[in-house]
Design an enzyme around this catalytic site. Structure first.
Site, short mmCIF file in Angstrom:
data_model
loop_
_atom_site.label_atom_id
_atom_site.label_comp_id
_atom_site.label_asym_id
_atom_site.label_seq_id
_atom_site.Cartn_x
_atom_site.Cartn_y
_atom_site.Cartn_z
N GLY A 50 3.37 -6.70 -6.17
CA GLY A 50 4.35 -5.83 -5.56
C GLY A 50 5.57 -6.61 -5.13
N HIS A 51 6.46 -5.94 -4.39
CA HIS A 51 7.71 -6.57 -3.94
C HIS A 51 7.67 -6.92 -2.46
CE1 HIS A 51 10.19 -4.62 -7.45
NE2 HIS A 51 9.20 -5.40 -7.87
N GLY A 52 6.47 -6.88 -1.85
CA GLY A 52 6.34 -7.27 -0.47
C GLY A 52 6.53 -6.13 0.51
N ASP A 54 6.36 -1.90 -6.84
CA ASP A 54 7.56 -1.94 -6.00
C ASP A 54 7.14 -2.43 -4.62
OD1 ASP A 54 10.15 -1.32 -4.78
OD2 ASP A 54 10.50 -0.03 -6.51
#
Length: 288
Positions: free
Chosen positions: A205-207, A183
């Protein structure tokens, strides 16, 4: 070196040594932690924290080399001192079974603390929601927390595993840290202010995300955030700000993104003002 200079040097060295010796150190092994990666060391960590938090002087909570298995841990203040240094030379390991984490939705959480520094170590989340410094009320917050030289890891396909979550906190610094997760590497929620993230690596990941913001009509905003010298590798997003598309007094202001390197990133910079994660948001302002 003449005798006078030598004497001054020896006095300075003695004072420094005395100062270091006077600072208490709490080694988690002394409280029963086992560095074998199999024995539950949760109680030992919390016992060491209790001693460190109750000290009236600056202290060090020390995690030596080895693998320490723990369930969810809530490191709760307020403490009697504002100079707790947590030095991690080993690896903290979450249970493979996420249901064994415990009742807390976060694996490691700090509440109501002021002046805590976490340095070094590896956090092996194994798919657990990872690190949180957040508020559970209107007057409870984290202040002056520093995270440096830490590696946080969870599988890239593990859902809801934010690496570091910061909300309702001020003066948080994250430097020289690497996060791999399923995430957001870092999520910054309402009420966060005066944050600095620097020399940070994310992927998978999502940054790094600010938000989501504006879910509630009355909501504190996010302000004075600096994110610089970051590297994103194989992530869904790079730098993101997300807010719900409905009336709210929440805001994001004084945000600086600088010197970001993107490697194989789907959305390098993403500002989403109609955030709706489950695609069923009846209160969201409709598009024209």
């Amino acid at each position: 070196m003449n005798n006078s200079a030598l004497l001054s040097f020896l006095c300075l060295f003695a004072l420094l040594h005395q100062s270091l010796a006077a600072s208490p150190q709490f080694n988690v092994i002394q409280f029963g932690a086992k560095p074998d990666g199999r024995t539950d060391s949760t109680s030992a960590f919390l016992a060491a924290w209790k001693q460190a938090c109750s000290s009236t002087r600056g202290v060090t909570l020390y995690v030596p080399k080895g693998r320490f298995l723990t369930r969810s841990m809530l490191f709760k203040g307020p403490c009697r001192n504002s100079a707790i240094f947590i030095r991690i030379d080993g690896t903290l390991v979450a249970p493979s079974d996420i249901w064994a984490i415990g009742n807390n939705p976060n694996w490691i959480e700090f509440q109501y603390v002021n002046g805590v520094t976490i340095s070094g170590g590896v956090l092996d989340g194994k798919g657990a929601p990872l690190w949180s410094c957040k508020l559970a009320g209107l007057i409870n917050f984290c202040r002056n927390v520093k995270l440096q030289g830490v590696r946080i890891s969870a599988p890239g396909n593990s859902p809801n595993t934010d690496g570091i979550h910061i909300q309702m906190s001020t003066g948080v610094t994250v430097v020289n840290t690497k996060v791999a997760t399923g995430d957001d590497c870092v999520s910054i929620g309402p009420g966060a202010a005066n944050l600095r993230i620097e020399n940070f690596a994310c992927g998978p990941g999502h940054g790094i995300s600010i938000g989501s913001l504006g879910k509630n009509v009355n909501e504190p905003g996010v302000q004075n955030v600096t994110v610089k010298s970051t590297t994103f590798t194989g992530t869904t997003n790079g730098l993101r700000i997300k807010s719900w598309g409905k009336p709210s007094n929440g805001f994001a202001r004084n945000i600086l993104f600088q010197h970001a390197t993107m490697n194989n990133v789907q959305n390098p910079i993403f500002i989403d003002q109609r955030y709706c994660p489950d695609r069923n948001c009846p209160d969201t302002v409709k598009k024209n």
